[in-house]
Design an enzyme around this catalytic site. Sequence first.
Site, PDB file in Angstrom:
ATOM      1  NE  ARG A 310      -3.105  -0.186   3.134  1.00 31.51           N
ATOM      2  CZ  ARG A 310      -4.307  -0.734   3.047  1.00 31.51           C
ATOM      3  NH1 ARG A 310      -5.061   0.118   2.195  1.00 31.51           N
ATOM      4  NH2 ARG A 310      -4.662  -1.688   3.620  1.00 31.51           N
ATOM      5  NE  ARG A 346      -8.238  -0.470   0.394  1.00 33.69           N
ATOM      6  CZ  ARG A 346      -8.546   0.412   1.218  1.00 33.69           C
ATOM      7  NH1 ARG A 346      -9.068   1.754   0.839  1.00 33.69           N
ATOM      8  NH2 ARG A 346      -8.166   0.204   2.284  1.00 33.69           N
ATOM      9  CE1 TYR A 350     -10.810  -5.571   3.443  1.00 41.92           C
ATOM     10  CE2 TYR A 350     -10.380  -4.032   1.691  1.00 41.92           C
ATOM     11  CZ  TYR A 350     -10.349  -5.338   2.217  1.00 41.92           C
ATOM     12  OH  TYR A 350      -9.797  -6.214   1.489  1.00 41.92           O
ATOM     13  CB  CYS A 378     -28.842  -4.262  -8.266  1.00 45.35           C
ATOM     14  SG  CYS A 378     -28.742  -3.910  -9.957  1.00 45.35           S
ATOM     15  CD  GLU A 379     -24.387  -6.501  -3.607  1.00 41.22           C
ATOM     16  OE1 GLU A 379     -23.873  -6.240  -2.315  1.00 41.22           O
ATOM     17  OE2 GLU A 379     -24.146  -7.341  -4.384  1.00 41.22           O
ATOM     18  CE1 TYR A 407      -3.511  -5.482  -1.244  1.00 42.29           C
ATOM     19  CE2 TYR A 407      -3.166  -3.166   0.023  1.00 42.29           C
ATOM     20  CZ  TYR A 407      -2.862  -4.481  -0.189  1.00 42.29           C
ATOM     21  OH  TYR A 407      -1.680  -4.864   0.306  1.00 42.29           O
TER      22      TYR A 407
END
Length: 453
Positions: A310, A346, A350, A378-379, A407
């Site tokens: 990262r 992400r 998270y 669709c969420e 990521y």
Amino acid sequence: MGLYVRQDRQGTGEVALNPMQHFHYHRGVLHAENVSLEAIAAEVGTPFYCYATAALRQQYERFARAVGAHGPSAKNHVFFAMKANSNLAVLKTLAKLGAGADTVSEGEIRRALAAGIQPSKIVFSGVGKSAQELAFAVDQGIYQINIETESELDLLSKIASSKDKRQAAVVRVNPDVGAGGHAKITTGSDANKFGVSLSDAERIYVKAANLPGVRMLGMATHIGSQILELDDLEAAFNRLRDTTLKLRGQGLPVERIDLGGGIGVDYHFGDAATVDSDRISGPALIEAYAAMVEKTFAGLDVERGFEPGRVIVANAGVLVTRVLHLNPRAHTTFAVVDAAMNDLIRPAMYESHHEIWPVRQPAKDASKQPYDVVGPICESSDTFAAARMMTAVKIGDLAALMSAGAYGATMSSQYNSRLLVPEVLVDGDMFAVVRPRPTFEDMLAAERIPAWL
Ligand code: LLP
């Protein structure tokens, strides 16, 4: 407000420092180095990832210099954790600076080799390596395999000895010290699946010394990701130091210690109007980390390996998206953009924060209102930001999801049959599409309908 804040020049308040200074406004348009993100969008379409070479170079060199891994005769080594960003052009950029690779699958090893990283600079980690993957790694003659279970040790020894080889290896220790920015990215606690316990490590070390296919050279650990405070890392490293002394006391050689990755970055540096682009944040944590490592392992003659992911790439990349629709409600306005959770998972996975900067620079004093920035999937978890205070957004506007270099693309998928998002690399005033957007034909051609249907 971000991690790194200082008094502003007039001393009247705090301003966030900008950890992404290679992304900046020029003539009112957000640029990656010298290339306008509007120009890239016009050519490539949206959404797309864009990485700045100058940022990759700066972070890699900053890290390598701090941990004493610069120059050909350095005893310390940086193995870039490819899971953070495995685009071949990004890898090649880092390889040219001297980086090795920390890999976790045969696919990653193959990518590292394809990017020109020598086998002598490749580490293979991971809790579940298959016989085929171990055989492949041994055949390539890679630098080190980080063993995570006793059965893996046995399997590796069997495979390597059948090829008349002894594979260099270290044992990954679980120091029972977890850390990191989120429970889902903590790896060092006893509750996590990673590595063997400290007491098992000693036993496995003794056993390995008598196995024909393995050259056991040391230990590895990795306790979590997005770590911003060094205490837990220091505690874990002290346990490795103690175990090193114990093993040496039994006459066993410990030549290498692999310290994993985990150093966090600043994701909260404010919006485009308030960040101070002339000031840079981030180096302090890397310097403090390097000093802590130096102190912990002082006098212990070991080669140190580092697996940063990262900290090298997160703030070297953005995900550029376009506003498709606006859906006003009483408490917020949903800004529906063309990027989604399949492109950058992400926030959904998270609860992570990404700054969102408009590509067209807003006026410093422009008023703000709350937006929920959401994708088309669709969420309800397909949400990049909730109740984020932003300057007015119009349909068709471009926006950059910041700090998306780590990521991001590596975790993307085709969920909802959306095409994988393309990646673009900028260097100075050049840019190249380094992973083109596939076509719908490509997507459909990857699957087969059986003859009985
Ligand atoms: N070494 C090992 C053995 C690892 O498991 C990892 C990351 C690294 C090095 C690199 O860690 P870094 O320096 O990037 O913190 N997908 C999550 C992060 C998962 C990290 C997994 N392991 C996220 O987006 O936050």
